[in-house]
Motif scaffolding. Sequence first.
Motif, short mmCIF file in Angstrom:
data_model
loop_
_atom_site.label_atom_id
_atom_site.label_comp_id
_atom_site.label_asym_id
_atom_site.label_seq_id
_atom_site.Cartn_x
_atom_site.Cartn_y
_atom_site.Cartn_z
N ALA A 1 0.88 -1.07 0.01
CA ALA A 1 0.11 0.11 -0.08
C ALA A 1 0.76 1.40 -0.12
O ALA A 1 0.72 2.23 -0.73
CB ALA A 1 -0.86 0.09 1.13
N GLY A 2 1.98 1.33 0.82
CA GLY A 2 3.01 2.33 0.71
C GLY A 2 3.50 2.58 -0.67
O GLY A 2 3.70 3.75 -1.16
N LEU A 3 3.75 1.69 -1.08
CA LEU A 3 4.53 1.61 -2.61
C LEU A 3 3.48 2.05 -3.56
O LEU A 3 3.81 2.91 -4.43
CB LEU A 3 4.90 0.22 -3.12
CG LEU A 3 6.38 -0.16 -2.35
CD1 LEU A 3 6.42 -1.45 -2.76
CD2 LEU A 3 7.50 0.88 -2.81
N GLY A 4 2.11 1.79 -3.47
CA GLY A 4 1.03 2.55 -4.13
C GLY A 4 0.84 3.99 -4.02
O GLY A 4 0.92 4.47 -5.16
N VAL A 5 1.33 4.55 -2.98
CA VAL A 5 1.16 5.87 -2.65
C VAL A 5 2.41 6.50 -3.54
O VAL A 5 2.16 7.69 -4.08
CB VAL A 5 1.16 6.30 -1.08
CG1 VAL A 5 1.71 7.87 -0.80
CG2 VAL A 5 -0.11 5.98 -0.44
N LEU A 6 3.59 5.85 -3.10
CA LEU A 6 4.62 6.48 -4.01
C LEU A 6 4.47 6.63 -5.39
O LEU A 6 4.92 7.42 -6.20
CB LEU A 6 6.01 5.64 -3.55
CG LEU A 6 6.38 5.73 -2.31
CD1 LEU A 6 7.62 4.77 -1.75
CD2 LEU A 6 6.99 7.10 -1.80
N ARG A 7 4.13 5.32 -6.06
CA ARG A 7 3.88 5.08 -7.33
C ARG A 7 3.12 6.40 -8.15
O ARG A 7 3.25 6.83 -8.93
CB ARG A 7 3.17 3.91 -7.72
CG ARG A 7 4.38 2.61 -7.77
CD ARG A 7 3.81 1.45 -8.40
NE ARG A 7 2.53 1.01 -8.06
CZ ARG A 7 2.17 0.28 -7.01
NH1 ARG A 7 3.19 -0.36 -6.40
NH2 ARG A 7 0.88 0.02 -6.97
N THR B 1 -3.13 -8.71 -2.66
CA THR B 1 -2.01 -7.62 -2.42
C THR B 1 -1.78 -6.73 -3.44
O THR B 1 -1.58 -5.29 -3.26
CB THR B 1 -0.73 -8.61 -1.84
OG1 THR B 1 -0.27 -9.15 -3.12
CG2 THR B 1 -0.77 -9.10 -0.51
N LEU B 2 -1.78 -7.22 -4.69
CA LEU B 2 -1.91 -6.32 -6.02
C LEU B 2 -3.00 -5.33 -6.02
O LEU B 2 -2.89 -4.31 -6.31
CB LEU B 2 -1.73 -7.09 -7.29
CG LEU B 2 -0.34 -7.71 -7.54
CD1 LEU B 2 -0.23 -8.57 -8.75
CD2 LEU B 2 0.70 -6.23 -7.62
N GLY B 3 -4.13 -6.04 -5.85
CA GLY B 3 -5.41 -5.24 -5.91
C GLY B 3 -5.42 -4.07 -4.86
O GLY B 3 -5.86 -2.79 -5.23
N VAL B 4 -4.96 -4.44 -3.58
CA VAL B 4 -4.76 -3.22 -2.68
C VAL B 4 -3.78 -2.11 -2.95
O VAL B 4 -3.93 -0.99 -2.76
CB VAL B 4 -4.49 -4.00 -1.26
CG1 VAL B 4 -4.29 -2.78 -0.19
CG2 VAL B 4 -5.86 -4.43 -0.69
N SER B 5 -2.67 -2.84 -3.50
CA SER B 5 -1.80 -1.67 -3.89
C SER B 5 -2.19 -0.89 -4.99
O SER B 5 -1.86 0.40 -4.78
CB SER B 5 -0.49 -2.24 -4.32
OG SER B 5 0.77 -1.63 -4.57
N ILE B 6 -2.77 -1.28 -5.89
CA ILE B 6 -3.27 -0.50 -7.00
C ILE B 6 -4.46 0.20 -6.68
O ILE B 6 -4.57 1.47 -7.01
CB ILE B 6 -3.82 -1.45 -8.40
CG1 ILE B 6 -2.39 -2.00 -8.75
CG2 ILE B 6 -4.34 -0.52 -9.15
CD1 ILE B 6 -2.76 -3.31 -9.76
N ALA B 7 -5.44 -0.42 -5.90
CA ALA B 7 -6.47 0.67 -5.30
C ALA B 7 -5.73 1.75 -4.31
O ALA B 7 -6.52 3.00 -4.56
CB ALA B 7 -7.43 -0.17 -4.22
N VAL B 8 -4.99 1.71 -3.75
CA VAL B 8 -4.05 2.87 -2.89
C VAL B 8 -3.67 3.62 -3.81
O VAL B 8 -3.75 5.17 -3.72
CB VAL B 8 -3.33 2.05 -1.75
CG1 VAL B 8 -2.51 3.33 -1.20
CG2 VAL B 8 -3.77 1.34 -0.72
N GLN B 9 -2.95 3.35 -4.92
CA GLN B 9 -2.34 3.95 -5.65
C GLN B 9 -3.50 4.85 -6.56
O GLN B 9 -3.27 6.17 -6.79
CB GLN B 9 -1.59 3.15 -6.78
CG GLN B 9 -1.15 4.08 -8.02
CD GLN B 9 -0.17 3.39 -9.06
OE1 GLN B 9 0.10 2.00 -8.77
NE2 GLN B 9 -0.01 3.95 -10.18
N ASN B 10 -4.62 4.30 -6.91
CA ASN B 10 -5.62 4.96 -7.76
C ASN B 10 -6.18 6.01 -6.89
O ASN B 10 -6.86 6.96 -7.07
CB ASN B 10 -6.65 4.11 -8.19
CG ASN B 10 -5.76 3.23 -9.66
OD1 ASN B 10 -4.75 3.51 -9.84
ND2 ASN B 10 -6.66 2.46 -10.02
N ALA B 11 -6.42 5.62 -5.45
CA ALA B 11 -7.08 6.38 -4.53
C ALA B 11 -6.18 7.76 -4.36
O ALA B 11 -6.91 8.85 -4.40
CB ALA B 11 -7.35 5.66 -3.06
N THR B 12 -4.86 7.45 -4.17
CA THR B 12 -3.95 8.63 -4.04
C THR B 12 -4.01 9.63 -5.47
O THR B 12 -4.05 10.92 -5.23
CB THR B 12 -2.35 8.15 -3.89
OG1 THR B 12 -2.87 7.35 -2.72
CG2 THR B 12 -1.57 9.10 -3.97
#
Length: 169
Positions: free
Chosen positions: A74-80, A136-147
Motif C-alpha cells: 500500500a505504501g508503494l502504491g502511494v509512492l507510485r 495484495t496487488l489489488g490493494v496496492s493498485i487501489a491505494v495508488q488510484n485513491a492517491t
Amino acid sequence: MPTAANVLLYAAIAVLVLYRVVYRQVRGTLLDRKSLVTLPLVLTAVGGYLALKALPGTSAGELALLVADLVVLAGLGVLRSTTTTLTERGGTTFQKGSAITVGLWALTVAVRIGLVALGTALGVAGPLTSASIALTLGVSIAVQNATTYLRVQRRGLPLAERRPAALSR
C-alpha cells in the motif's frame, strides 16, 4: 502447492497488471472514475475470495506476513502515484508515469517476492501466501488510484465519468 488453475490465474493477473497498469501508465492514459476503480476492485475481490479459501489452518505468522505485505505494498502504491504527472486533456485528466514509476513497480514485485522468500525461510509461508497475490496487488493498485484521485481533486482537474471515445486510445 498451487494448482495448475491457480498458476494460470496468477499468470493472467500478471499479464493484466503489466498491460492495464504499468504499460498504460508509462505510455500515458486518460483517467475516468471507472478506470480508477474497476481493476483494483476485481483484483481485490478475487484475491479476497482466494485468501478466504486459504484461511483455514493458516498460522499467525502467515497472517502477520500478509499484513506486512499489505502495508508495504500500500505504501508503494502511494509512492507510485506521486511519480506520475497529471494534466488536463480532452475533458478529463491524463496520467503519465515516469522511469521512477517503472522502478517502483519493479520494487513492488521484488518486495512481494522478498516477503514470500522471507516467509518461506521463517517457515511461515503457506497456502495463504500464494493465494493472496491478487489481493495484495489489488490493494496496492487501489491505494495508488485513491492517491491519484485525491491528487486530481486537489489540483481541480476534471475527471470524466467515461473516457472520451476519440481520445481513449
